[in-house]
Design a protein around this motif. Structure first.
Motif, PDB file in Angstrom:
ATOM      1  N   THR A 178       9.086 -39.159 -47.508  1.00 12.80           N
ATOM      2  CA  THR A 178      10.172 -38.491 -49.032  1.00 12.80           C
ATOM      3  C   THR A 178      11.414 -39.218 -49.253  1.00 12.80           C
ATOM      4  OG1 THR A 178       9.448 -36.500 -48.013  1.00 12.80           O
ATOM      5  CG2 THR A 178      11.190 -36.208 -49.741  1.00 12.80           C
ATOM      6  N   VAL A 179      11.887 -40.143 -48.071  1.00 14.77           N
ATOM      7  CA  VAL A 179      13.436 -40.345 -48.828  1.00 14.77           C
ATOM      8  C   VAL A 179      12.769 -41.687 -49.382  1.00 14.77           C
ATOM      9  CG1 VAL A 179      15.075 -42.047 -47.603  1.00 14.77           C
ATOM     10  CG2 VAL A 179      14.784 -39.658 -47.109  1.00 14.77           C
ATOM     11  N   SER A 180      11.137 -42.224 -49.548  1.00  8.89           N
ATOM     12  CA  SER A 180      10.807 -43.868 -50.110  1.00  8.89           C
ATOM     13  C   SER A 180      10.924 -43.309 -51.540  1.00  8.89           C
ATOM     14  CB  SER A 180      10.004 -44.303 -49.359  1.00  8.89           C
ATOM     15  OG  SER A 180       9.320 -44.998 -49.858  1.00  8.89           O
ATOM     16  N   ASN A 181      10.018 -42.030 -51.278  1.00 10.31           N
ATOM     17  CA  ASN A 181       9.889 -42.017 -52.867  1.00 10.31           C
ATOM     18  C   ASN A 181      11.095 -41.183 -53.661  1.00 10.31           C
ATOM     19  OD1 ASN A 181       7.172 -42.558 -52.695  1.00 10.31           O
ATOM     20  ND2 ASN A 181       6.984 -40.086 -51.440  1.00 10.31           N
ATOM     21  N   ALA A 182      11.850 -40.618 -52.827  1.00 13.71           N
ATOM     22  CA  ALA A 182      14.007 -40.308 -53.950  1.00 13.71           C
ATOM     23  C   ALA A 182      13.537 -41.675 -54.057  1.00 13.71           C
ATOM     24  CB  ALA A 182      14.297 -39.770 -52.582  1.00 13.71           C
ATOM     25  N   CYS A 183      13.983 -42.834 -53.160  1.00 16.50           N
ATOM     26  CA  CYS A 183      14.831 -43.318 -53.871  1.00 16.50           C
ATOM     27  C   CYS A 183      13.766 -44.504 -54.740  1.00 16.50           C
ATOM     28  CB  CYS A 183      15.049 -44.948 -52.572  1.00 16.50           C
ATOM     29  SG  CYS A 183      15.924 -44.691 -51.546  1.00 16.50           S
ATOM     30  N   LYS A 184      12.424 -44.802 -55.102  1.00 16.29           N
ATOM     31  CA  LYS A 184      12.093 -45.148 -56.239  1.00 16.29           C
ATOM     32  C   LYS A 184      12.079 -44.757 -57.580  1.00 16.29           C
ATOM     33  CE  LYS A 184       7.866 -46.556 -53.112  1.00 16.29           C
ATOM     34  NZ  LYS A 184       6.329 -46.480 -53.004  1.00 16.29           N
ATOM     35  N   ALA A 185      12.140 -43.580 -57.546  1.00 17.80           N
ATOM     36  CA  ALA A 185      12.728 -42.509 -58.451  1.00 17.80           C
ATOM     37  C   ALA A 185      14.038 -42.869 -58.529  1.00 17.80           C
ATOM     38  CB  ALA A 185      12.568 -40.918 -57.660  1.00 17.80           C
ATOM     39  N   ALA A 186      15.162 -43.180 -57.753  1.00 23.66           N
ATOM     40  CA  ALA A 186      16.744 -43.344 -58.113  1.00 23.66           C
ATOM     41  C   ALA A 186      16.380 -44.225 -59.176  1.00 23.66           C
ATOM     42  CB  ALA A 186      17.686 -43.700 -56.511  1.00 23.66           C
ATOM     43  N   ALA A 187      15.953 -45.605 -57.750  1.00 23.70           N
ATOM     44  CA  ALA A 187      15.754 -46.928 -58.543  1.00 23.70           C
ATOM     45  C   ALA A 187      15.199 -47.192 -60.086  1.00 23.70           C
ATOM     46  CB  ALA A 187      14.969 -48.240 -57.847  1.00 23.70           C
ATOM     47  N   GLY A 188      14.353 -46.380 -60.204  1.00 23.64           N
ATOM     48  CA  GLY A 188      13.717 -46.095 -62.448  1.00 23.64           C
ATOM     49  C   GLY A 188      14.199 -45.448 -62.700  1.00 23.64           C
ATOM     50  N   LEU A 189      15.320 -44.930 -62.113  1.00 21.30           N
ATOM     51  CA  LEU A 189      16.569 -44.513 -63.335  1.00 21.30           C
ATOM     52  C   LEU A 189      17.349 -46.122 -63.347  1.00 21.30           C
ATOM     53  CD1 LEU A 189      18.377 -41.636 -61.367  1.00 21.30           C
ATOM     54  CD2 LEU A 189      16.329 -41.184 -63.870  1.00 21.30           C
ATOM     55  N   GLY A 190      17.221 -46.799 -63.626  1.00 16.44           N
ATOM     56  CA  GLY A 190      18.456 -48.220 -63.237  1.00 16.44           C
ATOM     57  C   GLY A 190      19.943 -48.261 -62.980  1.00 16.44           C
ATOM     58  N   VAL A 191      20.053 -47.405 -61.543  1.00 16.82           N
ATOM     59  CA  VAL A 191      21.351 -46.744 -61.039  1.00 16.82           C
ATOM     60  C   VAL A 191      21.512 -48.438 -60.594  1.00 16.82           C
ATOM     61  CG1 VAL A 191      21.143 -44.436 -60.434  1.00 16.82           C
ATOM     62  CG2 VAL A 191      20.356 -46.184 -58.694  1.00 16.82           C
ATOM     63  N   TRP A 192      23.096 -48.947 -59.896  1.00 16.16           N
ATOM     64  CA  TRP A 192      23.165 -49.794 -60.036  1.00 16.16           C
ATOM     65  C   TRP A 192      23.166 -49.638 -58.096  1.00 16.16           C
ATOM     66  CZ3 TRP A 192      28.720 -49.719 -57.214  1.00 16.16           C
ATOM     67  CH2 TRP A 192      29.033 -50.748 -57.078  1.00 16.16           C
ATOM     68  N   MET A 193      23.698 -48.976 -57.558  1.00 20.02           N
ATOM     69  CA  MET A 193      23.639 -48.576 -56.096  1.00 20.02           C
ATOM     70  C   MET A 193      22.991 -47.408 -55.973  1.00 20.02           C
ATOM     71  SD  MET A 193      26.630 -49.175 -53.548  1.00 20.02           S
ATOM     72  CE  MET A 193      27.825 -48.229 -54.148  1.00 20.02           C
ATOM     73  N   MET A 194      22.474 -46.673 -54.804  1.00 16.25           N
ATOM     74  CA  MET A 194      22.237 -44.924 -53.919  1.00 16.25           C
ATOM     75  C   MET A 194      22.426 -45.006 -52.463  1.00 16.25           C
ATOM     76  SD  MET A 194      18.169 -45.778 -54.616  1.00 16.25           S
ATOM     77  CE  MET A 194      17.915 -46.832 -55.491  1.00 16.25           C
ATOM     78  N   ASN A 195      22.885 -44.636 -51.964  1.00 23.82           N
ATOM     79  CA  ASN A 195      22.422 -44.242 -50.666  1.00 23.82           C
ATOM     80  C   ASN A 195      21.284 -43.171 -50.092  1.00 23.82           C
ATOM     81  OD1 ASN A 195      23.638 -41.362 -51.768  1.00 23.82           O
ATOM     82  ND2 ASN A 195      25.896 -42.107 -50.140  1.00 23.82           N
ATOM     83  N   ILE A 196      20.979 -43.393 -48.519  1.00 25.00           N
ATOM     84  CA  ILE A 196      20.868 -42.869 -48.360  1.00 25.00           C
ATOM     85  C   ILE A 196      21.432 -42.433 -46.863  1.00 25.00           C
ATOM     86  CG2 ILE A 196      18.830 -43.278 -48.882  1.00 25.00           C
ATOM     87  CD1 ILE A 196      18.591 -44.953 -46.175  1.00 25.00           C
ATOM     88  N   HIS A 197      21.137 -41.408 -45.591  1.00 26.02           N
ATOM     89  CA  HIS A 197      22.192 -41.142 -44.343  1.00 26.02           C
ATOM     90  C   HIS A 197      22.013 -41.803 -43.821  1.00 26.02           C
ATOM     91  CE1 HIS A 197      24.907 -38.848 -42.247  1.00 26.02           C
ATOM     92  NE2 HIS A 197      25.439 -37.733 -43.263  1.00 26.02           N
ATOM     93  N   ALA A 198      22.387 -42.539 -42.345  1.00 23.68           N
ATOM     94  CA  ALA A 198      22.102 -43.353 -41.537  1.00 23.68           C
ATOM     95  C   ALA A 198      21.289 -42.483 -40.293  1.00 23.68           C
ATOM     96  CB  ALA A 198      23.440 -43.680 -41.159  1.00 23.68           C
ATOM     97  N   LEU A 199      22.397 -41.306 -40.400  1.00 23.50           N
ATOM     98  CA  LEU A 199      21.437 -40.451 -38.875  1.00 23.50           C
ATOM     99  C   LEU A 199      19.922 -39.881 -39.441  1.00 23.50           C
ATOM    100  CD1 LEU A 199      24.337 -37.906 -39.113  1.00 23.50           C
ATOM    101  CD2 LEU A 199      23.895 -40.090 -36.929  1.00 23.50           C
ATOM    102  N   GLY A 200      19.094 -40.316 -40.986  1.00 26.07           N
ATOM    103  CA  GLY A 200      17.545 -40.071 -40.597  1.00 26.07           C
ATOM    104  C   GLY A 200      17.008 -41.397 -39.486  1.00 26.07           C
TER     105      GLY A 200
END
Length: 235
Positions: free
Chosen positions: A69-91
């Motif tokens: 799920t996180v992998s797919n969410a990151c791909k979607a965020a990258a598709g927006l063209g954002v400069w930076m995104m974050n995930i939670h290390a506790l994952g």
């Protein structure tokens, strides 16, 4: 500034207020953060509108779920063209590694949240994390680095030790930044902009001191000046 150090947190309940502020700011003077409140209210469209104004966007959604799920969410965020995104290390390692695989190095910056700056030792004890906040942050930062992430979100108080351990190439993004005379609000582990830069932070997330200022443009300029003094040269 070719590499603005301040990330203005657009923590607004709707796109209208966020866009009104970005209309007043210069993209060269800051980057901006779109977090859960604004993204939930306005969706990807507001990110596109902000980027169309020339701003680089930090998408602060703190993805924390099963690895796929996180992998797919990151791909979607990258598709927006954002400069930076974050995930939670506790994952954990599998989730962090899946996110890294989804976002090739050299594209959008991928960083991990260590501990929220609202948390202190009593909070950690309640949820079963052993050690004081600095020890936990260090452990999670080492894990993020081992999984190939570009950096972490941490308190500026933890930045000196992390910079020493991680070296210059590891990105440190610090929220909880307040001017000397500002209210701490609910933040517990806070510093001033100059202290944060001197402590080794790369980017400073600053919200209410700018967004709720009588003159946000002047406040941003004042804070940028503080950062220049902390760095010892003009940025």
């Amino acid at each position: 500034m070719s590499d603005p150090r301040i990330i203005v947190a657009l923590d607004f309940p709707d796109a209208k207020q966020a866009l009104a502020l970005t209309d007043r700011l210069e993209p060269g003077s800051c980057r901006v953060k779109v977090g859960k409140e604004l993204f939930t209210a306005a969706g990807p469209h507001v990110v596109n509108e902000i980027m169309a104004k020339g701003f680089e966007v930090f998408l602060d959604l703190k993805f924390h779920d099963i690895p796929s799920t996180v992998s797919n969410a990151c791909k979607a965020a990258a598709g927006l063209g954002v400069w930076m995104m974050n995930i939670h290390a506790l994952g954990g390692r599998r989730m962090l590694s899946a996110a890294r695989q989804a976002i090739p190095a050299g594209t959008a910056k991928l960083i991990a949240v260590t501990l929220l700056t609202s948390m202190e030792r009593s909070d950690l004890n309640e949820i079963g994390l052993n050690g004081d906040p600095q020890e936990v942050v260090q452990r999670l930062a080492l894990l993020a680095n081992d999984c190939g992430l570009d950096g972490v979100v941490c308190s500026a108080r933890e930045a000196p030790r992390l910079r020493q351990i991680m070296g210059k190439g590891f990105c440190l993004v610090t929220p909880g930044i307040r001017p000397v005379d500002a209210s701490m609000d609910e933040q517990k582990r806070v510093t001033t902009p100059r202290q944060a830069i001197e402590n080794g932070a790369d980017y400073l997330v600053i919200g209410r001191p700018i967004t709720q200022a009588a003159d946000p443009v002047s406040m941003l300029k004042q804070l940028n000046n503080e950062i220049e003094e902390g760095m010892g040269f003009k940025i």
